[in-house]
Design a protein around this motif. Sequence first.
Motif, PDB file in Angstrom:
ATOM      1  N   ALA A 106      66.337 -39.523 -21.487  1.00  0.00           N
ATOM      2  CA  ALA A 106      67.517 -40.023 -22.079  1.00  0.00           C
ATOM      3  C   ALA A 106      68.622 -38.810 -22.460  1.00  0.00           C
ATOM      4  CB  ALA A 106      67.471 -40.909 -23.367  1.00  0.00           C
ATOM      5  N   GLN A 107      67.882 -37.647 -22.599  1.00  0.00           N
ATOM      6  CA  GLN A 107      68.620 -36.612 -22.715  1.00  0.00           C
ATOM      7  C   GLN A 107      68.800 -35.496 -21.764  1.00  0.00           C
ATOM      8  OE1 GLN A 107      69.977 -35.709 -26.009  1.00  0.00           O
ATOM      9  NE2 GLN A 107      69.387 -37.442 -26.976  1.00  0.00           N
ATOM     10  N   ASP A 150      55.524 -33.720 -28.986  1.00  0.00           N
ATOM     11  CA  ASP A 150      54.948 -34.680 -29.799  1.00  0.00           C
ATOM     12  C   ASP A 150      54.462 -34.506 -30.871  1.00  0.00           C
ATOM     13  OD1 ASP A 150      52.659 -34.144 -27.879  1.00  0.00           O
ATOM     14  OD2 ASP A 150      51.847 -35.916 -28.729  1.00  0.00           O
ATOM     15  N   VAL A 190      60.443 -30.943 -25.569  1.00  0.00           N
ATOM     16  CA  VAL A 190      59.534 -32.032 -25.403  1.00  0.00           C
ATOM     17  C   VAL A 190      58.359 -31.881 -25.899  1.00  0.00           C
ATOM     18  CG1 VAL A 190      59.121 -34.064 -23.986  1.00  0.00           C
ATOM     19  CG2 VAL A 190      60.980 -32.732 -23.406  1.00  0.00           C
ATOM     20  N   ALA A 202      60.173 -40.763 -22.817  1.00  0.00           N
ATOM     21  CA  ALA A 202      61.166 -41.612 -22.593  1.00  0.00           C
ATOM     22  C   ALA A 202      62.604 -41.028 -23.192  1.00  0.00           C
ATOM     23  CB  ALA A 202      60.583 -42.948 -23.391  1.00  0.00           C
ATOM     24  N   HIS A 203      62.264 -40.494 -24.323  1.00  0.00           N
ATOM     25  CA  HIS A 203      63.539 -39.886 -25.092  1.00  0.00           C
ATOM     26  C   HIS A 203      64.010 -38.724 -24.174  1.00  0.00           C
ATOM     27  CE1 HIS A 203      61.751 -41.674 -28.771  1.00  0.00           C
ATOM     28  NE2 HIS A 203      63.004 -42.175 -28.758  1.00  0.00           N
ATOM     29  N   VAL A 207      62.788 -33.704 -28.572  1.00  0.00           N
ATOM     30  CA  VAL A 207      62.510 -35.123 -28.616  1.00  0.00           C
ATOM     31  C   VAL A 207      60.984 -35.197 -28.466  1.00  0.00           C
ATOM     32  CG1 VAL A 207      64.547 -35.949 -27.379  1.00  0.00           C
ATOM     33  CG2 VAL A 207      62.523 -35.106 -26.100  1.00  0.00           C
ATOM     34  N   SER A 208      60.365 -36.391 -28.752  1.00  0.00           N
ATOM     35  CA  SER A 208      58.705 -36.548 -28.872  1.00  0.00           C
ATOM     36  C   SER A 208      58.030 -37.320 -27.885  1.00  0.00           C
ATOM     37  CB  SER A 208      58.374 -37.046 -30.309  1.00  0.00           C
ATOM     38  OG  SER A 208      59.016 -38.322 -30.394  1.00  0.00           O
ATOM     39  N   SER A 209      58.923 -37.717 -26.920  1.00  0.00           N
ATOM     40  CA  SER A 209      58.493 -38.494 -25.781  1.00  0.00           C
ATOM     41  C   SER A 209      59.106 -38.203 -24.385  1.00  0.00           C
ATOM     42  CB  SER A 209      58.344 -39.845 -26.144  1.00  0.00           C
ATOM     43  OG  SER A 209      59.585 -40.480 -26.209  1.00  0.00           O
TER      44      SER A 209
END
Length: 91
Positions: A47-48, A16, A14, A43-44, A39-41
Amino acid sequence: MSLQPPTTMRILLVEDDADYAALLQQFLAAGGSFDVVCVSSWAHAKAQHPGFDVMLLALGLPDSAVEDTLTAFRSLDAGTAVVVMSGALTL
């Protein structure tokens, strides 16, 4: 005696900063058997989240403070190891 194949470690990265994320992915690819999802946030990341062995977490994400992110992640998946990363010279 049978030899077991190497286990692939699943890593959720994680981060950004795209350049730093790419550098970490190159480093991990050269160092062993890793399956890296980047992922860069936060929120992502939410989800992962299922099924990772380790989360490499940037200290300063644009959508979450690290304390909030860690608390929320622990409520989702208390069994995953977390490594908090920072490029800051001082904390």
